[in-house]
Design an enzyme around this catalytic site. Structure first.
Site, mmCIF file in Angstrom:
data_model
loop_
_atom_site.group_PDB
_atom_site.id
_atom_site.type_symbol
_atom_site.label_atom_id
_atom_site.label_comp_id
_atom_site.label_asym_id
_atom_site.label_seq_id
_atom_site.Cartn_x
_atom_site.Cartn_y
_atom_site.Cartn_z
ATOM 1 C CD GLN A 160 -3.515 -5.286 7.929
ATOM 2 O OE1 GLN A 160 -2.475 -5.176 8.566
ATOM 3 N NE2 GLN A 160 -3.546 -5.148 6.608
ATOM 4 C CE LYS A 188 -0.702 0.269 5.012
ATOM 5 N NZ LYS A 188 0.054 1.507 5.186
ATOM 6 C CB THR A 189 3.984 2.282 1.751
ATOM 7 O OG1 THR A 189 3.429 2.015 3.037
ATOM 8 C CG2 THR A 189 4.833 3.531 1.819
ATOM 9 N NE ARG A 209 1.300 -7.837 10.657
ATOM 10 C CZ ARG A 209 0.966 -7.027 9.650
ATOM 11 N NH1 ARG A 209 1.768 -6.041 9.316
ATOM 12 N NH2 ARG A 209 -0.144 -7.227 8.973
ATOM 13 C CG ASP A 244 -1.048 4.713 4.955
ATOM 14 O OD1 ASP A 244 -1.684 3.727 4.540
ATOM 15 O OD2 ASP A 244 0.109 4.638 5.411
ATOM 16 C CD GLU A 245 -2.080 1.609 8.245
ATOM 17 O OE1 GLU A 245 -3.104 0.920 8.247
ATOM 18 O OE2 GLU A 245 -0.935 1.127 8.214
#
Length: 777
Positions: free
Chosen positions: A386, A169-170, A734, A355-356
């Site tokens: 998330q 995503k970044t 993770r 973002d997020e």
């Protein structure tokens, strides 16, 4: 070998109680267990992948032969004793290799997660068909798959990018900004990129420097920052005097001083009331745009906290101070009350990327809506699976209902995971698919590995910690790096045993937690005070903790000390000479000296039980259970302390252990290792990170999912449980190469039951529920 001598007795691992293994392990570290043949001290190995055994340096074949012979003799003697018993049938102990036994004493083989669909790679044109700016990026090593490129090139109108874990995503956010600046020629002054942390903002700026065609002329005026940093600049521009940084309440102690001052007005005991939790609740109310007058308390604790909120706001306003929450509230009020200013900002920031997005709260959503009303050029990037920060006010409903708020929004799903291998992703998909309120999607891994994620089955928290330390130590000895390992836990207090075992080892660790040591928790401090005063009746600091457990006010401490001096007696004896208390309380105090004398002679575990039942701690725990934090209960802490106490034979040795571990804990927090180390952290802290090897502890009912979520489910709400499932999903995703999940047989001294999320992992998900918004459409 399976047998050895301990305290002049022959012990056999395959017949002794499982609950004794940890004590034997610790005894072997002290060289208290010896080889039955050569009497050399042995070490007990207690790991994840193989049954426990004893061994020593220089062990010979004769040592093993003698051990096997003694083991057979012991088995024969036990069978003979069972056969001779006529009145009472003795229970048969099973061998650790007996797979048919369901006894808690049986060692159990790790269980691989096999509910995995066949691996396949989606056909993608990212390498062969790239053209234009996409080709330019490819030449620089910046690869974008088809879904990513679609998100990059969708620049007009509202866009929702559902970015699964590890889906890049970044890269999409930064590539999209670069595409708009270089390819489409947008001015950087009309764009704004919002992140949730300063670290994420810094990373985004650094990545932007790598994109071809971008120069300092593009990057310098580009606004990239957190909600607070960006909106605070708006406030400063509007009213620099009011929002001068010297008036900012930066530190928690400043806010705590204010609410404690307010608490004294309603006689709240500083050592008894959870002021830090109250500040968290106040922040939640503010972020939900609830003024003190709009709060409707649900219980006594919220009623008291609402009073603190009202007084906090009054004091803050009188002193012209503001906190971080006020930066958001102030921006909302500023834009809402000044339409002209709002119009200028709508024109100034006509392209907004966030973002997020799954982590935004009400006030942030309202500001976003105000800024994007005119242009609708909003790009929201996030993953509803998330969303794990509801305690901060975050609400996944904003990402789930994005297309209702912006009806013409385009949705792009990034479902290619570039972090973890197929088996890990498949197991995580199985877990999250059970949530009802989510978008329908399934992550797809880009690689496959022969190693399946697996469950392992320690006896309790202590053995769990030992198994993990043993496993990591072995892997490091084989050449792996400490920095490649991470161990996750639900709450940092649930990791007490884990932290202690790592402290006792020579392995380098990085402790990423908030809050004090387990032994500094309020209930634990009270309980330890009883033990400290039993050994030292003049322990002044322990007295300060004890008075709270006895329902006495802190000001009585000075009175007790004065009585001790004038009457020439101990502090405990002085308690019996207090005046002006109700008869029932005086009666309880009168019995304390004798009870403390009895307490001093008891072993730690027995002493704790005695304090609970005979010295009034149960009454204190009941009172505390009716007030305050549902996430943290004093009775749970006591059960955890009993697990520790079981390992010690005297109060002195137990208290020495407590003091040592508390000091080591604080030293670790204040002086982290300089070189890469094993990471110990909560799942919340792990969000956004990745590690080659991950261990997750406590996958049992009440652990993960947490007790509070199960309580909420019983009361009719499944929202906390769905967030707990998202926590499990975040933890699993993770891991890049290996994932080990612990399912202890006992938790806090009681039999534990496998987490429902573990059951989800073992069941292949065939259907996926749709979010509420999708069902409506």
């Amino acid at each position: 070998m399976q047998v050895a001598y301990y305290q002049d007795k022959l012990i056999a691992l395959h017949t002794c109680e499982r609950s004794e293994w940890q004590q034997l392990y610790m005894a072997s570290k002290r060289d208290e267990i010896t080889c039955p043949h050569c009497h050399t001290p042995v070490r007990m190995e207690l790991g994840i992948t193989a049954p426990p055994l004893f061994s020593h340096t220089g062990q010979t074949e004769e040592c093993e032969n003698v051990a096997q012979l003694l083991a057979r003799k012991q088995d024969e003697q036990q069978r003979a004793a069972e056969q001779e018993s006529t009145t009472i049938q003795l229970p048969k102990r099973r061998s650790i290799s007996d797979s048919g036994s369901s006894s808690l004493s049986r060692w159990k083989e790790p269980e691989p997660l096999k509910a995995v669909p066949p691996f396949s790679v989606r056909s993608n044109d990212k390498d062969t068909m790239a053209s234009g700016y996409r080709h330019t990026l490819l030449e620089q090593g910046i690869l974008l798959d088809d879904q990513q490129w679609t998100a990059v090139t969708t620049t007009e109108g509202p866009l929702l990018v559902l970015a699964g874990a590890g889906s890049g995503k970044t890269r999409v956010l930064t590539a999209r900004a670069a595409y708009m600046l270089v390819e489409l020629g947008h001015s950087p002054k009309e764009m704004i990129l919002v992140t949730f942390t300063a670290k994420a903002a810094k990373e985004m700026k650094e990545r932007m420097k790598q994109y071809p065609g971008l120069t300092a002329k593009h990057l310098q005026p580009l606004v990239v920052g957190t909600f607070h940093s960006i909106f605070y600049k708006m406030l400063l521009h509007a009213d620099a005097e009011r929002w001068n940084q010297t008036n900012l309440l930066k530190a928690d102690w400043q806010k705590q001083a204010m609410v404690k001052e307010a608490g004294r007005e309603i006689n709240l005991e500083e050592k008894e009331f959870a002021f830090d939790q109250a500040l968290t609740q106040i922040s939640w109310w503010k972020n939900h745009l609830l003024s003190p007058e709009q709060v409707t308390p649900r219980d006594q604790w919220e009623e008291r906290t609402a009073y603190l909120y009202r007084r906090y706001e009054q004091m803050r306003s009188q002193r012209k101070w503001f906190d971080f929450d006020d930066m958001l509230l102030g921006t909302y009020e500023l834009l809402h009350e000044q339409p002209g200013l709002l119009a200028r900002y709508q024109e100034r920031f006509s392209y907004l990327s966030i973002d997020e997005f799954q982590d935004i709260n009400k006030v942030q959503m309202e500001i976003i809506s105000l800024l994007t009303t005119a242009t609708q050029h909003i790009c929201a990037v996030g993953d509803d699976d998330q969303s794990i920060y509801s305690f901060r006010g975050s609400d996944p409903s904003y990402i789930l209902t994005f297309q209702e708020r912006f009806p013409h929004a385009k949705r792009v799903v990034l479902d290619e995971n570039y972090r973890s291998h197929h088996h890990i992703i498949a197991a995580a998909n199985n877990v999250i698919a059970a949530n009802r309120k989510r978008f329908s999607k399934r992550l797809r891994a880009q690689s496959v590995d022969e190693h399946l994620p697996y469950l392992f089955f320690p006896y309790d928290e202590e053995e769990e910690a030992t198994m993990i330390v043993t496993d990591i130590r072995k892997r490091i000895e084989r050449g792996e790096k400490p920095g490649d390992f991470a161990v996750f836990f639900r709450t940092h207090h649930s990791a007490r045993a884990l932290i202690e075992r790592f402290i006792e080892s020579s392995l380098p660790i990085q402790l990423e937690v908030d809050g004090e040591s387990f032994y500094r928790r309020k209930t634990i401090r009270k309980l330890l005070a009883y033990l400290q005063l039993a050994l030292d009746p003049e322990h002044g600091e322990a007295l300060r903790e004890l008075v709270g457990a006895l329902f006495l006010k802190q000001e009585t401490v000075q009175e007790i000390k004065a009585i001790s001096i004038t009457a020439d007696c101990t502090l405990i004896e002085a308690l019996t000479k207090l005046k002006g208390l109700p008869p029932f309380q005086l009666k309880k105090l009168a019995s304390l000296p004798d009870k403390f004398s009895m307490l001093a002679a008891k072993q730690p575990l027995e002493a704790i039980t005695y304090i609970e039942s005979e010295m009034g701690l149960d009454d204190y725990l009941k009172k505390q259970g009716n007030e305050g934090n549902k996430m943290e209960r004093g009775s749970d802490d006591v059960r955890d302390l009993k697990v520790v106490a079981k390992q010690f034979q005297s109060l002195a040795s137990f208290l020495a252990h407590v003091e040592h571990m508390t000091a080591k804990y604080e030293a670790l927090r204040q002086h982290p290792p300089a070189s890469p180390a094993i990471q110990l952290m909560t799942v919340h802290r792990a969000k956004g990170l990745e590690f080659p090897h991950v261990y997750l502890i406590g996958a049992v009912e009440g652990g993960l999912p947490h007790d509070y979520a199960l309580d909420a489910l019983r009361e009719g709400s499944d929202q906390p449980l769905e967030e707990e499932r998202r926590l499990m999903y975040v933890a699993m995703t993770r891991a890049k190469q290996s994932l080990a999940i612990s399912v202890p047989m006992m938790r806090r001294g009681k039999q534990a039951f496998r987490s429902r999320f573990v059951r989800d992992m073992q069941r292949l998900a065939t259907t996926q529920p749709l979010a509420v918004s999708e069902r409506r459409s």
